[in-house]
Design a protein around this motif. Sequence first.
Motif, PDB file in Angstrom:
ATOM      1  N   GLU A 196       0.836  -1.355  -0.288  1.00 28.53           N
ATOM      2  CA  GLU A 196       0.048   0.238   0.292  1.00 28.53           C
ATOM      3  C   GLU A 196       0.717   1.346  -0.043  1.00 28.53           C
ATOM      4  OE1 GLU A 196      -2.589   0.394   3.419  1.00 28.53           O
ATOM      5  OE2 GLU A 196      -3.766   2.071   2.394  1.00 28.53           O
ATOM      6  N   PHE A 197       1.026   2.013  -0.632  1.00 30.70           N
ATOM      7  CA  PHE A 197       1.573   3.282  -0.606  1.00 30.70           C
ATOM      8  C   PHE A 197       0.718   4.538  -0.161  1.00 30.70           C
ATOM      9  CE2 PHE A 197       4.597   1.404  -3.738  1.00 30.70           C
ATOM     10  CZ  PHE A 197       3.430   0.682  -4.373  1.00 30.70           C
ATOM     11  N   THR A 198       1.231   5.297   0.865  1.00 28.01           N
ATOM     12  CA  THR A 198       0.850   6.373   1.338  1.00 28.01           C
ATOM     13  C   THR A 198       1.466   7.079   1.985  1.00 28.01           C
ATOM     14  OG1 THR A 198       2.177   5.374   3.464  1.00 28.01           O
ATOM     15  CG2 THR A 198      -0.438   3.866   2.850  1.00 28.01           C
ATOM     16  N   GLY A 199       1.867   8.183   2.714  1.00 26.41           N
ATOM     17  CA  GLY A 199       2.005   9.393   3.109  1.00 26.41           C
ATOM     18  C   GLY A 199       1.733  10.918   1.993  1.00 26.41           C
ATOM     19  N   GLU A 200       1.929  12.198   2.504  1.00 25.73           N
ATOM     20  CA  GLU A 200       1.482  12.780   2.209  1.00 25.73           C
ATOM     21  C   GLU A 200       2.640  13.244  -0.028  1.00 25.73           C
ATOM     22  OE1 GLU A 200       4.034  16.252   4.179  1.00 25.73           O
ATOM     23  OE2 GLU A 200       5.379  15.351   4.038  1.00 25.73           O
ATOM     24  N   THR A 201       3.191  12.200  -0.100  1.00 28.85           N
ATOM     25  CA  THR A 201       4.122  12.686  -1.812  1.00 28.85           C
ATOM     26  C   THR A 201       2.907  12.032  -2.488  1.00 28.85           C
ATOM     27  OG1 THR A 201       6.032  12.088  -0.447  1.00 28.85           O
ATOM     28  CG2 THR A 201       5.427  12.215  -3.168  1.00 28.85           C
ATOM     29  N   VAL A 202       2.150  11.033  -1.864  1.00 29.42           N
ATOM     30  CA  VAL A 202       1.182   9.384  -2.543  1.00 29.42           C
ATOM     31  C   VAL A 202      -0.083  10.424  -2.679  1.00 29.42           C
ATOM     32  CG1 VAL A 202      -0.091   7.639  -2.829  1.00 29.42           C
ATOM     33  CG2 VAL A 202       2.570   7.473  -1.502  1.00 29.42           C
ATOM     34  N   ARG A 203       0.075  11.236  -1.741  1.00 33.53           N
ATOM     35  CA  ARG A 203      -1.353  11.772  -1.654  1.00 33.53           C
ATOM     36  C   ARG A 203      -1.706  12.740  -2.934  1.00 33.53           C
ATOM     37  NH1 ARG A 203      -5.278   8.874  -0.642  1.00 33.53           N
ATOM     38  NH2 ARG A 203      -4.255   7.070  -0.339  1.00 33.53           N
ATOM     39  N   ALA A 204      -0.356  13.766  -2.950  1.00 35.05           N
ATOM     40  CA  ALA A 204      -0.217  14.616  -3.702  1.00 35.05           C
ATOM     41  C   ALA A 204      -0.241  14.267  -5.089  1.00 35.05           C
ATOM     42  CB  ALA A 204       0.936  15.423  -3.421  1.00 35.05           C
ATOM     43  N   LEU A 205       0.311  12.786  -5.727  1.00 33.13           N
ATOM     44  CA  LEU A 205      -0.004  12.098  -7.400  1.00 33.13           C
ATOM     45  C   LEU A 205      -1.640  12.237  -7.422  1.00 33.13           C
ATOM     46  CD1 LEU A 205       2.404   9.239  -6.202  1.00 33.13           C
ATOM     47  CD2 LEU A 205       3.315  11.360  -7.463  1.00 33.13           C
TER      48      LEU A 205
END
Lengths: 420, 167
Positions: A196-205
């Motif tokens: 699972e890809f998580t975190g703010e960087t992923v949210r910004a994608l």
Amino acid sequence: MTAQTLAQKLIARAAGRSHVAVGEILTCRVDLAMFHDSSGPRRLKPMLEELKAEIWDKSKVVLVMDHYVPEQDDEARKIVRIARDWAREQSLPHVYDSQGICHVVLPQKGHVRPGMFCVGGDSHSPTGGAFGAYMFGIGSTEMLGVCVTGEIWLRVPQTIQMHWQGELQKGVMAKDMMLQMIGRFGMNGGQYQAVEFTGETVRALSMQERMTLCNMSAELGAQTGLVAPDATTQTWLQRAGVAAEDISHWHSDADADAIRHDFDATALTPQVAAPHSPANTKSVSAYLGTKLQVAYIGACTGAKLEDLRAAASVLKGKKIASGTRLMVAPASMLDQEAAQREGVMQILQQAGAEVFATACGACAGYGGSVPEGSTVISSTARNFKGRMGAATAQVYLASPYTVAASALRGCITDPREVLV
Amino acid sequence: MSDAQQHRIWHLGADIDTDVLAPGHAMKHGLDVLAQHCLESVLPQFATQVQPGDVIVAGPNFGIGSSREQAAQVLVHLGIAAVIAPSYSGLFFRNAFNVGLLLLTCPSSQRFQDQTTVKLNIAQQQLQLSDGSSFPCEPIPDFLLQMVQAGGLLARLKKLRALPSLV
């Protein structure tokens, strides 16, 4: 209430349970089964006939023609004809012929939505996980089982969370994130569990960038790759004509049991995987100056609209190095049409790009190939020996930014040096 | 396959991928032709010299790559009795059992020498080398073992559909 990860919640719903435990083997009802001209009709038709069985629910089946189109030879023509004839005999309601690569076309047509449990007859089926659906790749006999029963067994996976913080630098993309992860964990680092890809960087994608992440979960050896749905997902789905639904349940609970690995996006440089493995990855600086003959922008992994835009931003007003071929095979008709409207295709063509069909093409050596003995840099997912149709080609994998920059100079180049 | 049978070993390295087992350029052909290209880029003589009953011993991550089950089918077609490796691609693992290819997970397989022989004790899930040494394999769930011994998922589905009360 037991804390569950997103993977557990998706599987629980499909298994008709309130919660499931890691390691349990259970049976799930399939919401969607996708296959293409290679994995589908030519394999399923004879086996279904042998069983005297019918497809369990045709509304849940999607056929995409993308591997053997455009037909290059008699064998390809035969395979595609079998697919088209069978689709007609079966009156399949969802058939996408020569419209693009299955993993990109499927969500474009609204077939993948948060909460669903889906299977695909292709290893890059985890791309669907970008939409908060549990989606994984299976072989044709397994697909036969799904088509006959509407169900599939699985062992509930552990969740491995790849947690990314910080902002990506200019010239660095989701592809670089994936190459770094695969370089660190190896091609079986995912242990056939759920990543699972998580975190703010992923949210910004964007959705397409999330698709790139989930797509290459296959190269991590994960069963699937997931990104919990959010407002970005809903906006995209609405534009694809999918009615908005409540997505509040589809995320990993904060206290759910998961393995977590942390990454710093600000420190990420453009990455390159050298021959012959996606895990053979280092920063682009390790390979600067490596001369190449072919730059390939293609596949579900690396030729969506945003991948084409990235390449165009490097090549605008410039020409590729003499002695270098830049081959561009857009991932879908919709991506190509949008790129055309934006002027992106013109930028690439004026730079010297040759445009190929919106199909899998040379990625897997099915339709087209790279020359023997050539050194290639590609935005695709795999660089195994012989994969792109030439046993002696040396294939490097990179982001579309890096591929374009390398086409510009005729050798492996850091895109940050050439981006304005 | 009896416990007493000696199976000749073909020893391969790590990360044997599905493109090497079933090359993309030959995927448009039937299994007969595709099998002729099996492992050609790492062991060109394999397809012509392999004998029914031989086994493959490989390093970690056997079968990584594509979902193409032809990567397992070609081995069945060539008569490979089993693959022995410390780890597999999960996708390949499922495909192999579905098409009737037995995969044994043995952490010690690296020490089995090329061109020597091994005995497979499936019931006990143990391997025995010609020097008498014995190595355990990871247990296979019963339903998978039964399925692979019956010839795979298609055979299992045929059986289930012949007895409607079981469906």
